[in-house]
Write a protein that holds these residues in place. Structure first.
Motif, PDB file in Angstrom:
ATOM      1  N   LEU A   9       0.720  12.885 -12.085  1.00  0.00           N
ATOM      2  CA  LEU A   9      -0.015  13.176 -13.318  1.00  0.00           C
ATOM      3  C   LEU A   9      -0.393  11.898 -14.061  1.00  0.00           C
ATOM      4  O   LEU A   9      -1.424  11.839 -14.721  1.00  0.00           O
ATOM      5  CB  LEU A   9       0.821  14.086 -14.219  1.00  0.00           C
ATOM      6  CG  LEU A   9       1.146  15.468 -13.633  1.00  0.00           C
ATOM      7  CD1 LEU A   9       2.051  16.243 -14.578  1.00  0.00           C
ATOM      8  CD2 LEU A   9      -0.129  16.254 -13.342  1.00  0.00           C
ATOM      9  N   GLU A  10       0.450  10.891 -13.920  1.00  0.00           N
ATOM     10  CA  GLU A  10       0.156   9.602 -14.564  1.00  0.00           C
ATOM     11  C   GLU A  10      -0.957   8.865 -13.835  1.00  0.00           C
ATOM     12  O   GLU A  10      -1.857   8.304 -14.463  1.00  0.00           O
ATOM     13  CB  GLU A  10       1.421   8.734 -14.585  1.00  0.00           C
ATOM     14  CG  GLU A  10       1.194   7.328 -15.141  1.00  0.00           C
ATOM     15  CD  GLU A  10       2.394   6.417 -14.966  1.00  0.00           C
ATOM     16  OE1 GLU A  10       2.233   5.196 -15.127  1.00  0.00           O
ATOM     17  OE2 GLU A  10       3.495   6.931 -14.651  1.00  0.00           O
ATOM     18  N   LEU A  11      -0.897   8.882 -12.498  1.00  0.00           N
ATOM     19  CA  LEU A  11      -1.873   8.130 -11.706  1.00  0.00           C
ATOM     20  C   LEU A  11      -3.232   8.822 -11.620  1.00  0.00           C
ATOM     21  O   LEU A  11      -4.257   8.163 -11.519  1.00  0.00           O
ATOM     22  CB  LEU A  11      -1.327   7.899 -10.296  1.00  0.00           C
ATOM     23  CG  LEU A  11      -0.073   7.026 -10.188  1.00  0.00           C
ATOM     24  CD1 LEU A  11       0.404   6.955  -8.748  1.00  0.00           C
ATOM     25  CD2 LEU A  11      -0.354   5.622 -10.723  1.00  0.00           C
ATOM     26  N   LEU A  44      -4.277   6.591  -3.628  1.00  0.00           N
ATOM     27  CA  LEU A  44      -3.938   5.345  -2.939  1.00  0.00           C
ATOM     28  C   LEU A  44      -3.560   4.300  -3.974  1.00  0.00           C
ATOM     29  O   LEU A  44      -4.283   4.098  -4.953  1.00  0.00           O
ATOM     30  CB  LEU A  44      -5.124   4.837  -2.112  1.00  0.00           C
ATOM     31  CG  LEU A  44      -4.838   3.598  -1.255  1.00  0.00           C
ATOM     32  CD1 LEU A  44      -3.994   3.974  -0.036  1.00  0.00           C
ATOM     33  CD2 LEU A  44      -6.125   2.915  -0.805  1.00  0.00           C
ATOM     34  N   ILE A  45      -2.421   3.671  -3.752  1.00  0.00           N
ATOM     35  CA  ILE A  45      -1.981   2.568  -4.606  1.00  0.00           C
ATOM     36  C   ILE A  45      -2.024   1.304  -3.758  1.00  0.00           C
ATOM     37  O   ILE A  45      -1.371   1.223  -2.722  1.00  0.00           O
ATOM     38  CB  ILE A  45      -0.553   2.798  -5.134  1.00  0.00           C
ATOM     39  CG1 ILE A  45      -0.455   4.161  -5.828  1.00  0.00           C
ATOM     40  CG2 ILE A  45      -0.150   1.680  -6.081  1.00  0.00           C
ATOM     41  CD1 ILE A  45       0.969   4.570  -6.158  1.00  0.00           C
ATOM     42  N   VAL A  69       0.845  -1.189   0.000  1.00  0.00           N
ATOM     43  CA  VAL A  69       0.000   0.000   0.000  1.00  0.00           C
ATOM     44  C   VAL A  69       0.886   1.246   0.000  1.00  0.00           C
ATOM     45  O   VAL A  69       1.810   1.363   0.807  1.00  0.00           O
ATOM     46  CB  VAL A  69      -0.923   0.038   1.244  1.00  0.00           C
ATOM     47  CG1 VAL A  69      -1.765   1.315   1.252  1.00  0.00           C
ATOM     48  CG2 VAL A  69      -1.813  -1.190   1.286  1.00  0.00           C
ATOM     49  N   LYS A  70       0.607   2.152  -0.924  1.00  0.00           N
ATOM     50  CA  LYS A  70       1.319   3.427  -0.990  1.00  0.00           C
ATOM     51  C   LYS A  70       0.300   4.558  -1.045  1.00  0.00           C
ATOM     52  O   LYS A  70      -0.794   4.394  -1.576  1.00  0.00           O
ATOM     53  CB  LYS A  70       2.233   3.484  -2.223  1.00  0.00           C
ATOM     54  CG  LYS A  70       3.320   2.421  -2.243  1.00  0.00           C
ATOM     55  CD  LYS A  70       4.193   2.557  -3.490  1.00  0.00           C
ATOM     56  CE  LYS A  70       5.267   1.474  -3.527  1.00  0.00           C
ATOM     57  NZ  LYS A  70       6.128   1.604  -4.733  1.00  0.00           N
ATOM     58  N   LEU A  71       0.691   5.700  -0.489  1.00  0.00           N
ATOM     59  CA  LEU A  71      -0.195   6.859  -0.489  1.00  0.00           C
ATOM     60  C   LEU A  71       0.561   8.094  -0.940  1.00  0.00           C
ATOM     61  O   LEU A  71       1.570   8.464  -0.342  1.00  0.00           O
ATOM     62  CB  LEU A  71      -0.769   7.091   0.914  1.00  0.00           C
ATOM     63  CG  LEU A  71      -1.620   8.354   1.101  1.00  0.00           C
ATOM     64  CD1 LEU A  71      -2.892   8.275   0.251  1.00  0.00           C
ATOM     65  CD2 LEU A  71      -1.972   8.557   2.577  1.00  0.00           C
ATOM     66  N   LEU A  72       0.075   8.721  -1.996  1.00  0.00           N
ATOM     67  CA  LEU A  72       0.611  10.004  -2.438  1.00  0.00           C
ATOM     68  C   LEU A  72      -0.210  11.099  -1.771  1.00  0.00           C
ATOM     69  O   LEU A  72      -1.451  11.104  -1.860  1.00  0.00           O
ATOM     70  CB  LEU A  72       0.512  10.160  -3.961  1.00  0.00           C
ATOM     71  CG  LEU A  72       1.632   9.546  -4.817  1.00  0.00           C
ATOM     72  CD1 LEU A  72       1.612   8.027  -4.704  1.00  0.00           C
ATOM     73  CD2 LEU A  72       1.482   9.970  -6.274  1.00  0.00           C
TER      74      LEU A  72
END
Length: 229
Positions: A47-49, A59-60, A7-10
């Motif tokens: 910008l891609e996500l 959230l990834i 889990v990743k969070l920008l």
């Protein structure tokens, strides 16, 4: 079965929408990697996500990308079942979503406008609208007669309104106004303190001094843009 995918969070350090997601992940004990974004100089990754809105949070989860904080909150709640934030009853769930939207669109947005507008007559109007909606939120809290909107533990509406607990006092200082008057909104004032002092929440709040400086700078920048526009 609990998901084991990475889990990743920008996010952005002072963003209330980012804070919402972090609070829920922490309440549920979900491990995640936090990636700080500069929302004024957006990275190719952001910008891609999120090519549509180009905003945080993002959230990834494994190979999946989830956007918009309210959508992310529900995704997290359905993916990790521990410490549920949305009520099980369909009506209660609907009401939590409804009041969460009122809090975001009527209270917080008008409060923000009252602080950042450069026109005194607009400031008074926005503040009036924010306080009218806050009266309804106060009624919901009084009817519940509990520590949080979610009862004795934090729920969806607490998370949706949670940014009030640290953002509003800063806005009041920066804008030289009073939004949550403890005399007019005693239950809301107590709730703000309860939420802010919750062990999980208080360890994940932006530094107040830095937040004040940021908001003061943004107010000047927005004012300069308005004058030059």
């Amino acid at each position: 079965m609990e998901s084991k995918e990475v889990v990743k969070l920008l996010g952005f350090w002072v963003s209330p929408f980012t804070m919402r997601v972090e609070w829920v992940l922490r309440l549920k004990g979900v491990e995640y990697e936090y990636i700080e974004e500069d929302i004024f100089n957006k990275t190719p990754l952001l910008l891609e996500l999120n090519p549509v809105h180009k905003k945080v949070p993002v959230l990834i989860h494994g190979e999946k990308v989830i956007l918009e904080s309210s959508v992310i909150l529900e995704y997290i709640d359905e993916t990790w079942k521990q410490f549920p934030i949305l009520p099980r009853d369909p009506y209660d769930r609907a009401m939590a979503r409804f009041w969460g939207k009122v809090a975001e669109e009527k209270v917080m947005m008008n409060a923000w406008r009252s602080v950042y507008t450069q026109f005194e007559e607009e400031k008074e109007g926005y503040l009036k609208h924010a306080m009218e909606s806050l009266e309804k939120i106060e009624e919901v809290l009084v009817q519940g007669k509990s520590k949080f909107f979610g009862g004795e533990k934090i729920g969806y509406l607490d998370i949706a309104l949670g940014c009030m607990s640290y953002t509003v006092p800063v806005w009041e200082e920066v804008g030289s106004l009073k939004i949550v008057d403890p005399i007019l909104f005693p239950s809301t004032a107590v709730w703000m303190e309860n939420f802010r002092n919750h062990p999980v929440i208080k360890d994940k709040l932006p530094p107040r001094d830095e937040t004040v400086v940021y908001c003061q700078r943004r107010r000047k920048e927005i004012g300069a843009t308005a004058r030059n526009g």
